[in-house]
Design a protein around this motif. Sequence first.
Motif, PDB file in Angstrom:
ATOM      1  N   ARG A   1       0.835  -1.207   0.000  1.00  0.00           N
ATOM      2  CA  ARG A   1       0.000   0.000   0.000  1.00  0.00           C
ATOM      3  C   ARG A   1       0.871   1.259   0.000  1.00  0.00           C
ATOM      4  NH1 ARG A   1      -3.485   3.302  -1.838  1.00  0.00           N
ATOM      5  NH2 ARG A   1      -4.138   4.871  -0.328  1.00  0.00           N
TER       6      ARG A   1
ATOM      7  N   GLU B   1       1.994   1.851  -3.403  1.00  0.00           N
ATOM      8  CA  GLU B   1       0.893   2.410  -4.199  1.00  0.00           C
ATOM      9  C   GLU B   1       0.792   3.923  -3.985  1.00  0.00           C
ATOM     10  OE1 GLU B   1      -2.575   0.340  -2.978  1.00  0.00           O
ATOM     11  OE2 GLU B   1      -2.141  -1.480  -4.155  1.00  0.00           O
TER      12      GLU B   1
ATOM     13  N   THR C   1       3.648   5.595  -5.863  1.00  0.00           N
ATOM     14  CA  THR C   1       3.354   5.618  -7.302  1.00  0.00           C
ATOM     15  C   THR C   1       2.271   6.642  -7.618  1.00  0.00           C
ATOM     16  OG1 THR C   1       3.946   3.278  -7.444  1.00  0.00           O
ATOM     17  CG2 THR C   1       2.692   4.202  -9.272  1.00  0.00           C
TER      18      THR C   1
END
Length: 459
Positions: A25, A28, A31
């Motif tokens: 996570r 993520e 990103t």
Amino acid sequence: MARLRQLPLIDQEITHLANTPGFTRWLEQVTATGGCARPVHLTGHTTTVDAATGEILHHYDTRDEPGERLLVRCRNRRRTVCEPCSRLHAGDTYHLVRAGLTGGKTVPATVTTHPRLFVTLTAPGFGPVHHTTTDGTRCRPRRGARRCEHGRPLGCAHTHLPDDLAVGQPLCPDCYDYTGHVLWHAHAGELWSRFTRTLRRHLATTAGIPQTRFRAHARLSFAKVAEYQRRAAVHVHAVVRLDGPTGPDDRPPAWATTALLADAVRTAASRITVRTPYSPALGEHTLRWGTQLDVRPLDTGDLADDAVAAYIAKYVTKSTAETTTGTDHPIRTFDDIATTPATPHVRTLMHTCWRLGGLPELQPLRLRAWTHALGYRGHILTKSRAYSTTYRDLREVRAQYRGAPALSEQNRTLSRSAWRYVGAGHGPGAALIAESAAHELLLNQITAQEAFEGSGGFQ
């Protein structure tokens, strides 16, 4: 070398991150920020409810996130601070400027038929400096061995390449007008404001209409970017467009021609002056634009609209540090100047800012607060309201593309939020992972762009 010395620490941090619950996570989030180098860390929650019924539609809380925090982009435009965010900012700037040249983003394509110019306004000379001589000629050839009153040569027989550290440095620092340089920077915004007002007045006079009625006949639109030259002086690149009275969707009057607009720009630039506040120590200075003025029509085919937009977008992400070896961060104390990794020329400009900022009559200029920018207080990019779209609109379109609710849906909901700043940036290991994520995203963008261009674009 610094990164090599940190390798053991970086390896330990990467190993720790990879073995931490919630690493996927966290990656993520990294990103999602585009690999931002200095993300802002927030903690808090937001709840979205139906405005009519009060029903909870969505609830988000950072207590469910790794480290109980959310990472968001820093949105810094400077490449030296955050390259991924500066790249995004440059892309937005490109679309903002291009829309005002070719249409799109709520601007009609008919603007291509309006008078349009690409204008470069420069600062005046404050003293001779070394300059690039890529054609093999000498920097400042002089006959004889003439010297200034301080005993320094008035010429330079060297050939300077672009990366030569001498480029932009004064031949004689004692002869250089550092006070005038700083005061010019502090009043550059006023010079531009007076330039646009004088430009409108000259257009009205030439067209034979009252100056107070200019807005009823035509509208002047522009987008400009400020760039630091190697001599650490700001100059301005601007797209100037003449529209009808209601803006870009209105045809300009018959008298509004590109030649007329170009002549008005030259006249206005030569007439503008600004007088500085009187100072018992400095007297008064009369400031004006430099004699180097470049006015290029954009309807002759010599300059492509896309190239102009890309040119301005390139300079909007540049910082003082990239062009003058200065700093992107505010100077807090006089002693900070001595430790700033800058050239002697830039440090002298900073010292001058600090000294002048202490004069009571110059307090409104806030020179000490803007010492890091060498006295320049203006925004790097500004535009008139009707030129084209806004950064905010571009960000909203991007957010909707990525799945945010449409505006019509947002208008039927209410959001209750509470957020708190808890930090910024990455540790050495996390920074390396973010850098890799940013590089991978960039490669994906390049691949997608090449595929798009190879398919012939939109069909």
